[in-house]
Design an enzyme around this catalytic site. Structure first.
Site, PDB file in Angstrom:
ATOM      1  CB  THR A  40      -6.583 -43.367  22.167  1.00  0.00           C
ATOM      2  OG1 THR A  40      -6.887 -42.550  23.298  1.00  0.00           O
ATOM      3  CG2 THR A  40      -5.117 -43.192  21.797  1.00  0.00           C
ATOM      4  CG  HIS A  43      -7.829 -39.310  18.297  1.00  0.00           C
ATOM      5  ND1 HIS A  43      -8.243 -38.140  17.703  1.00  0.00           N
ATOM      6  CD2 HIS A  43      -8.464 -39.366  19.494  1.00  0.00           C
ATOM      7  CE1 HIS A  43      -9.103 -37.511  18.500  1.00  0.00           C
ATOM      8  NE2 HIS A  43      -9.255 -38.250  19.590  1.00  0.00           N
TER       9      HIS A  43
END
Length: 341
Positions: A40, A43
């Site tokens: 994450t 990202h």
């Protein structure tokens, strides 16, 4: 305090000075020792479409951590200054139907630490005491810092009975690799891991996978024949989010097989539903960790001899955070730790 901040709506992350967080009545103030970089976080670093639609800028990022309690609100019970803790990164509302029924991990109003509220890539973090988990003395800081992704692996792997079963894991990211280690530890027969990254597949082998398969070079059916599997896999753990991997999994499942899905596929995925219907397959979506059953299972697995140490491949000082993100983004790493001490 020193913090890693998503300071601009563009690729990158920045080390900045931010105010020390204030402690509410029911909160803990945690001095961070070590953090780990998550997919994450990558990202967010790369500023992809999901991040652009989700992340408020600026925000302190990060949600995988271990630290020490150095302050607490006046209503907090069950913790003391000096306790070593990690914590559940999903902050739940407490008043929706699922929360009130004890199904806290299914709260529809969840906020994410380091996603839409200040995160753990900082010298100090404040979270509700409800979300903190005391780390047993015989579990290291390094392992405690990866409890969040380890919890994803445990929640996924232990969704179905694994003892004596043949397990297919599609996706050899760190969570898929840890799921393979869990499956083998609790008594699965064959644990087969597929991917196209040779480094990660080698890591999966070190962590206990019976067989790893580079699907760009090998045929999964040939591997099943090699292992003497005549009826397909009993349990599938989909960790990749890659549509072709999921379709191959459906094809290779035994009748009555069970699939737990953690990988997030693109919005539109063509699925041969005949495979699901006529095989009587069960598919379960996995999001996060069960609160807090998964956390107790994680501690027990490590205390019963599960060795996760090979998954941690790199450690950097927080001042060298850029090297950490570059390493994580290279695909040639397991978990990457950032040391704040």
């Amino acid at each position: 305090m020193k913090s890693l901040v998503k300071a601009k709506a563009e690729k990158g992350i920045w080390l900045q000075d931010t105010p020390k967080p204030e402690v509410g009545h029911n909160d803990l103030l945690i001095k961070i020792r070590k953090t780990a970089i998550c997919g994450t976080d990558m990202h967010i670093y790369n500023w992809d479409e999901w991040s652009q639609n989700t992340i408020p800028v600026p925000v302190v990022v990060g949600h995988e951590y271990v630290g020490e309690v150095v302050g607490m609100g006046q209503e907090v019970k069950g913790f003391e200054v000096g306790d070593r803790v990690s914590g559940e990164g999903h902050i739940t509302c407490g008043h929706c139907r699922n929360c009130r029924a004890g199904r806290v991990h299914l709260c529809r109003n969840t906020e994410g630490v380091g996603v839409n509220r200040p995160g753990a890539f900082a010298e100090y973090l404040v979270i509700p005491a409800f979300n903190a988990f005391k780390i047993p003395d015989n579990i290291s800081d390094d392992l405690a810092s990866i409890f969040d992704p380890f919890g994803n692996a445990v929640h996924t792997a232990l969704s179905f009975d694994l003892v004596g079963e043949d397990v297919l894991i599609t996706g050899a990211g760190p969570i898929g690799i840890m799921a393979a280690a869990v499956a083998k530890h609790v008594g699965a027969r064959h644990v087969v891991v597929t991917d196209i990254n040779p480094y990660r597949l080698e890591l999966a082998k070190k962590m206990g996978a019976t067989r790893t398969v580079d699907v760009s070079k090998e045929n999964l059916q040939d591997v099943m024949d090699e292992l003497g599997m005549s009826e397909g896999f009993d349990v599938g753990l989909e960790m990749s989010g890659v549509p072709v991997a999921f379709r191959d999994m459906l094809n290779k499942m035994n009748h009555g097989g069970k699939i737990a899905m953690l990988g997030i596929p693109p919005q539109d995925v063509a699925v041969d539903w005949n495979q699901v219907i006529f095989k009587g397959l069960v598919i379960k979506g996995i999001y996060g960790r069960e609160m807090f059953e998964t956390w107790y299972k994680m501690a027990s697995l490590l205390q019963s001899g599960l060795d996760l140490s090979p998954i941690i491949t790199h450690t950097f000082s927080i001042d060298d955070f850029q090297k950490g993100f570059d390493t994580m983004g290279s695909g040639h790493s397991g978990k990457v730790i950032l040391d704040w001490q």
